[in-house]
Write a protein that holds these residues in place. Structure first.
Motif, mmCIF file in Angstrom:
data_model
loop_
_atom_site.group_PDB
_atom_site.id
_atom_site.type_symbol
_atom_site.label_atom_id
_atom_site.label_comp_id
_atom_site.label_asym_id
_atom_site.label_seq_id
_atom_site.Cartn_x
_atom_site.Cartn_y
_atom_site.Cartn_z
ATOM 1 N N GLN A 91 25.973 -46.208 3.100
ATOM 2 C CA GLN A 91 26.201 -46.168 4.546
ATOM 3 C C GLN A 91 27.058 -47.337 5.015
ATOM 4 O OE1 GLN A 91 24.954 -43.502 6.559
ATOM 5 N NE2 GLN A 91 26.568 -44.351 7.837
ATOM 6 N N SER A 92 26.802 -48.520 4.490
ATOM 7 C CA SER A 92 27.602 -49.673 4.913
ATOM 8 C C SER A 92 29.049 -49.527 4.442
ATOM 9 C CB SER A 92 26.984 -50.985 4.423
ATOM 10 O OG SER A 92 27.013 -51.083 3.019
ATOM 11 N N SER A 93 29.251 -49.004 3.256
ATOM 12 C CA SER A 93 30.601 -48.792 2.737
ATOM 13 C C SER A 93 31.331 -47.719 3.531
ATOM 14 C CB SER A 93 30.553 -48.401 1.258
ATOM 15 O OG SER A 93 30.019 -49.450 0.486
ATOM 16 N N LEU A 94 30.622 -46.688 3.915
ATOM 17 C CA LEU A 94 31.194 -45.641 4.756
ATOM 18 C C LEU A 94 31.636 -46.223 6.094
ATOM 19 C CD1 LEU A 94 31.714 -42.571 4.954
ATOM 20 C CD2 LEU A 94 29.416 -42.362 5.889
ATOM 21 N N GLY A 95 30.826 -47.100 6.642
ATOM 22 C CA GLY A 95 31.176 -47.754 7.899
ATOM 23 C C GLY A 95 32.427 -48.611 7.766
ATOM 24 N N LEU A 96 32.557 -49.288 6.631
ATOM 25 C CA LEU A 96 33.733 -50.122 6.419
ATOM 26 C C LEU A 96 34.995 -49.269 6.264
ATOM 27 C CD1 LEU A 96 34.859 -52.962 6.132
ATOM 28 C CD2 LEU A 96 34.349 -52.826 3.682
ATOM 29 N N LEU A 97 34.887 -48.162 5.560
ATOM 30 C CA LEU A 97 36.033 -47.253 5.456
ATOM 31 C C LEU A 97 36.517 -46.826 6.837
ATOM 32 C CD1 LEU A 97 35.118 -44.850 2.513
ATOM 33 C CD2 LEU A 97 37.093 -46.373 2.633
ATOM 34 N N TYR A 98 35.561 -46.538 7.712
ATOM 35 C CA TYR A 98 35.941 -46.095 9.054
ATOM 36 C C TYR A 98 36.527 -47.244 9.883
ATOM 37 C CZ TYR A 98 35.972 -43.818 13.524
ATOM 38 O OH TYR A 98 36.388 -43.301 14.727
ATOM 39 N N LYS A 99 35.868 -48.407 9.829
ATOM 40 C CA LYS A 99 36.342 -49.551 10.621
ATOM 41 C C LYS A 99 37.741 -50.000 10.187
ATOM 42 C CE LYS A 99 34.134 -51.965 13.229
ATOM 43 N NZ LYS A 99 34.008 -51.908 14.698
ATOM 44 N N MET A 100 38.000 -50.030 8.892
ATOM 45 C CA MET A 100 39.267 -50.559 8.398
ATOM 46 C C MET A 100 40.383 -49.526 8.337
ATOM 47 S SD MET A 100 38.452 -53.335 5.414
ATOM 48 C CE MET A 100 40.124 -53.956 5.477
#
Length: 88
Positions: A50-59
């Motif tokens: 979930q945290s990695s998915l969030g980073l993909l979206y943010k960046m």
């Protein structure tokens, strides 16, 4: 069971904070795999996802749906990968 990844609202989370969250979850996952019960290790795995998915979206603006559409390529990649035994 089908897996459905979902983006969560990170509107009030800075990019720097999300990067820190990914690092934190990576460490928690490694610790859980090494020292904790199976249930906890699995929970930490999903926190890492979930945290990695969030980073993909943010960046990059990459959504959960886009990640899922690439899953078939991941399956093909691992199907052809030679298995190696690694030691800690």
């Amino acid at each position: 069971m089908d897996i459905e990844l979902r983006n969560i609202n990170l509107e009030n989370v800075s990019l720097s904070d999300q990067v820190s969250k990914v690092k934190e979850e990576d460490q928690e996952f490694l610790n859980a795999v090494r020292y904790e019960e199976e249930e906890h290790a699995i929970e930490e795995f999903w926190d890492k996802v979930q945290s990695s998915l969030g980073l993909l979206y943010k960046m990059r603006g990459i959504t959960a749906d886009e990640v899922m559409s690439g899953y078939k390529y991941h399956l093909e990649k691992i199907k052809n990968r030679k298995k190696k035994k690694k030691e800690w």
